[in-house]
Scaffold this motif. Sequence first.
Motif, PDB file in Angstrom:
ATOM      1  N   LEU A  60       0.832  -1.207   0.000  1.00 51.14           N
ATOM      2  CA  LEU A  60       0.000   0.000   0.000  1.00 51.14           C
ATOM      3  C   LEU A  60       0.864   1.255   0.000  1.00 51.14           C
ATOM      4  N   SER A  61       1.919   1.240   0.784  1.00 49.05           N
ATOM      5  CA  SER A  61       2.792   2.411   0.859  1.00 49.05           C
ATOM      6  C   SER A  61       3.518   2.658  -0.454  1.00 49.05           C
ATOM      7  N   ALA A  62       3.778   1.603  -1.207  1.00 47.84           N
ATOM      8  CA  ALA A  62       4.502   1.751  -2.473  1.00 47.84           C
ATOM      9  C   ALA A  62       3.713   2.537  -3.508  1.00 47.84           C
ATOM     10  N   LEU A  63       2.400   2.663  -3.309  1.00 42.93           N
ATOM     11  CA  LEU A  63       1.588   3.438  -4.247  1.00 42.93           C
ATOM     12  C   LEU A  63       1.975   4.913  -4.247  1.00 42.93           C
ATOM     13  N   ALA A  64       2.620   5.355  -3.154  1.00 42.11           N
ATOM     14  CA  ALA A  64       3.001   6.771  -3.055  1.00 42.11           C
ATOM     15  C   ALA A  64       4.282   7.089  -3.808  1.00 42.11           C
ATOM     16  N   ASP A  65       5.029   6.083  -4.235  1.00 38.10           N
ATOM     17  CA  ASP A  65       6.309   6.311  -4.899  1.00 38.10           C
ATOM     18  C   ASP A  65       6.134   6.298  -6.405  1.00 38.10           C
ATOM     19  N   PRO A  66       6.751   7.255  -7.108  1.00 42.85           N
ATOM     20  CA  PRO A  66       6.733   7.205  -8.576  1.00 42.85           C
ATOM     21  C   PRO A  66       7.708   6.134  -9.067  1.00 42.85           C
ATOM     22  N   GLY A  67       7.599   5.805 -10.304  1.00 41.48           N
ATOM     23  CA  GLY A  67       8.519   4.833 -10.866  1.00 41.48           C
ATOM     24  C   GLY A  67       7.969   3.425 -10.820  1.00 41.48           C
ATOM     25  N   PRO A  68       8.808   2.428 -11.130  1.00 44.85           N
ATOM     26  CA  PRO A  68       8.359   1.027 -11.156  1.00 44.85           C
ATOM     27  C   PRO A  68       7.815   0.591  -9.797  1.00 44.85           C
ATOM     28  N   TYR A  69       6.682  -0.082  -9.851  1.00 43.46           N
ATOM     29  CA  TYR A  69       6.020  -0.444  -8.592  1.00 43.46           C
ATOM     30  C   TYR A  69       6.806  -1.483  -7.808  1.00 43.46           C
ATOM     31  N   LEU A  70       7.378  -2.481  -8.480  1.00 40.71           N
ATOM     32  CA  LEU A  70       8.093  -3.540  -7.769  1.00 40.71           C
ATOM     33  C   LEU A  70       9.317  -2.985  -7.038  1.00 40.71           C
ATOM     34  N   ALA A  71      10.002  -2.052  -7.654  1.00 39.03           N
ATOM     35  CA  ALA A  71      11.155  -1.441  -6.993  1.00 39.03           C
ATOM     36  C   ALA A  71      10.702  -0.625  -5.782  1.00 39.03           C
ATOM     37  N   ALA A  72       9.603   0.095  -5.959  1.00 43.59           N
ATOM     38  CA  ALA A  72       9.076   0.876  -4.835  1.00 43.59           C
ATOM     39  C   ALA A  72       8.615  -0.032  -3.710  1.00 43.59           C
ATOM     40  N   PHE A  73       8.008  -1.175  -4.059  1.00 46.07           N
ATOM     41  CA  PHE A  73       7.566  -2.128  -3.038  1.00 46.07           C
ATOM     42  C   PHE A  73       8.754  -2.669  -2.250  1.00 46.07           C
ATOM     43  N   GLY A  74       9.837  -3.011  -2.951  1.00 44.90           N
ATOM     44  CA  GLY A  74      11.025  -3.505  -2.258  1.00 44.90           C
ATOM     45  C   GLY A  74      11.628  -2.454  -1.339  1.00 44.90           C
ATOM     46  N   ASN A  75      11.686  -1.222  -1.813  1.00 40.81           N
ATOM     47  CA  ASN A  75      12.236  -0.148  -0.969  1.00 40.81           C
ATOM     48  C   ASN A  75      11.366   0.091   0.256  1.00 40.81           C
ATOM     49  N   ARG A  76      10.065   0.083   0.071  1.00 45.63           N
ATOM     50  CA  ARG A  76       9.161   0.308   1.202  1.00 45.63           C
ATOM     51  C   ARG A  76       9.219  -0.846   2.193  1.00 45.63           C
ATOM     52  N   LEU A  77       9.340  -2.055   1.686  1.00 42.37           N
ATOM     53  CA  LEU A  77       9.433  -3.212   2.579  1.00 42.37           C
ATOM     54  C   LEU A  77      10.684  -3.133   3.442  1.00 42.37           C
ATOM     55  N   MET A  78      11.809  -2.780   2.836  1.00 46.32           N
ATOM     56  CA  MET A  78      13.046  -2.642   3.609  1.00 46.32           C
ATOM     57  C   MET A  78      12.938  -1.490   4.607  1.00 46.32           C
TER      58      MET A  78
END
Length: 274
Positions: A26-44
């Motif tokens: 859910l938090s990754a929706l706030a990041d621009p760019g590729p979703y999978l990369a944003a999901f990984g960054n948010r998870l970490m």
Amino acid sequence: MWRFALKEGGKWVLALFGALLIAAALSALADPGPYLAAFGNRLMAFLSLDPGRSTISGLPAARELAMHGPATADVVLLGALMALMLGLPLGLLLGTGGMRRATAPVIQIVSAAPVFCACLALAYAAFHLFGIRPDTASRVTTLFLPTVAVGLAGTAAVQMALRRAASLAQDSPFRLGLRRLGLTAMEIERVYVAPQIFAGLLESLGEVMLTLLSAAVVAEWVFQSHGIAELFVKSVALHDWSMAAPILLVFAALTCTAEFLGRVGSRVLMRAAS
């Protein structure tokens, strides 16, 4: 017993990890760019206890939680206390055989009424009977009225859990055998039935916690209590996913923890009574 506790502990850990994955997604929706990369960054980031910043206020999400958390904690804790004070006697009273059958239609109607309707009724009564406006910042509107709404929702959940447990206990086949052994009805109720009923309540602790938190979201929104429950609604409405995600994670963690403690406590109570 230890094997059961370890099994439930494993379920608790898996549930928390699942909630963490959902929060990161859910938090990754706030990041621009590729979703999978944003999901990984948010998870970490969540794993390092840094849920990010609110895109609306610009403040760290952890600071927002610390600022708004106490208001929701007060409402939920006081609502839970009210739920126990009202729900326990109601559940035990309405859980008896004759009373359970007579009140079943009324209970079903009341349980089906949304919490939002109860909040609107409280707001209407407060304004027309006492001249209290829900949009005024006072202890009555920010604490008392939300607490009453949450407490009523919790009362319904507690008494429903007790009624389910009492229904199972009433139909248990051991009653006849114990009566034939010479035990009185009072002894059977006190020694065997009461622990089974309260164990059923503990079994439903996660359900009760979810009801309290859900009611807090509605009550704080209606009465503008400015807790994290109201902040969650605003964050979703304004697409502030960086703030909505950690709040959702907190709610999920509280519900999973309550369910884990309730199931373990229920097993301990039943073993102590056997």
